[in-house]
Motif scaffolding. Structure first.
Motif, PDB file in Angstrom:
ATOM      1  N   LYS A 237       0.820  -1.214   0.000  1.00 33.98           N
ATOM      2  CA  LYS A 237       0.000   0.000   0.000  1.00 33.98           C
ATOM      3  C   LYS A 237       0.856   1.268   0.000  1.00 33.98           C
ATOM      4  O   LYS A 237       0.561   2.218  -0.724  1.00 33.98           O
ATOM      5  CB  LYS A 237      -0.964   0.002   1.184  1.00 33.98           C
TER       6      LYS A 237
ATOM      7  N   SER B 102       2.323   1.735  -3.539  1.00 36.44           N
ATOM      8  CA  SER B 102       1.304   2.135  -4.523  1.00 36.44           C
ATOM      9  C   SER B 102       0.842   3.570  -4.252  1.00 36.44           C
ATOM     10  O   SER B 102       0.660   4.350  -5.185  1.00 36.44           O
ATOM     11  CB  SER B 102       0.135   1.152  -4.563  1.00 36.44           C
ATOM     12  N   GLU B 103       0.682   3.951  -3.001  1.00 41.51           N
ATOM     13  CA  GLU B 103       0.261   5.326  -2.684  1.00 41.51           C
ATOM     14  C   GLU B 103       1.365   6.328  -3.020  1.00 41.51           C
ATOM     15  O   GLU B 103       1.077   7.448  -3.459  1.00 41.51           O
ATOM     16  CB  GLU B 103      -0.177   5.442  -1.226  1.00 41.51           C
TER      17      GLU B 103
ATOM     18  N   ARG C  84      -4.769   1.242  -7.574  1.00 40.46           N
ATOM     19  CA  ARG C  84      -5.427   0.893  -6.303  1.00 40.46           C
ATOM     20  C   ARG C  84      -6.096  -0.479  -6.381  1.00 40.46           C
ATOM     21  O   ARG C  84      -6.018  -1.266  -5.435  1.00 40.46           O
ATOM     22  CB  ARG C  84      -6.419   1.974  -5.914  1.00 40.46           C
TER      23      ARG C  84
ATOM     24  N   GLN D 248      -3.397  -3.126  -6.116  1.00 39.52           N
ATOM     25  CA  GLN D 248      -2.883  -3.217  -4.747  1.00 39.52           C
ATOM     26  C   GLN D 248      -3.898  -3.923  -3.844  1.00 39.52           C
ATOM     27  O   GLN D 248      -3.536  -4.773  -3.039  1.00 39.52           O
ATOM     28  CB  GLN D 248      -2.540  -1.817  -4.221  1.00 39.52           C
ATOM     29  N   GLU D 249      -5.168  -3.587  -4.002  1.00 35.57           N
ATOM     30  CA  GLU D 249      -6.205  -4.191  -3.161  1.00 35.57           C
ATOM     31  C   GLU D 249      -6.384  -5.685  -3.444  1.00 35.57           C
ATOM     32  O   GLU D 249      -6.600  -6.479  -2.532  1.00 35.57           O
ATOM     33  CB  GLU D 249      -7.527  -3.444  -3.330  1.00 35.57           C
TER      34      GLU D 249
END
Length: 152
Positions: A9, A12-13, A109, A112-113
């Protein structure tokens, strides 16, 4: 040296934060694409995962891609500047900056999720089954290359 893990996370953020620094008039440090075209170009990787809009290569082409291109795309070695891209990734028409930016952020996102377990041994559009590391390298390296191209 391992590439940052796009399934993490924080990574990716951070990548999304870099994308958020782009503006419609951000100029490339090299290459011919404008920033909107670059975002659309980066979206193609995710379209090949999540959409059914790009024809899959035939057996002979897939053999060629796996034999000669796969390591370049899924390995850790950075891309060289101004290298040719596959025809599906060529973006020559004008694109809407905000639309392409939003699409790319949403794809990052979603990826990643779903997480790395979702991608482990999943077949890619062009290279057959990839392991987690190969998926990560393909996703992260391509984004990083083009974000560096635009100075973010």
């Amino acid at each position: 040296m391992a590439l940052p893990n796009i399934f993490d996370k924080e990574v990716s953020e951070n990548t999304i934060h870099r994308i958020d620094q782009l503006k419609p008039d951000t100029q490339p440090l090299w290459g011919k694409m404008n920033v909107s075209q670059m975002l659309a170009h980066c979206n193609v990787t995710y379209e090949m995962v999540y959409e059914d809009k790009h024809p899959k290569p035939n057996f002979l082409m897939k053999f060629f891609l796996k034999s000669f291109i796969k390591e370049t795309v899924t390995g850790e070695k950075p891309y060289k500047r101004n290298t040719r891209t596959a025809p599906a990734f060529l973006i020559i028409d004008s694109r809407d900056f905000e639309k392409e930016k939003t699409r790319l952020i949403n794809y990052i996102r979603k990826t990643q999720e779903l997480g790395e377990v979702h991608f482990d041994n999943k077949a890619s559009h062009s290279f057959g089954k990839l392991n987690i590391n190969e998926w990560n390298n393909m996703f992260y390296k391509h984004l990083d290359h083009h974000l560096n191209q635009f100075g973010v």
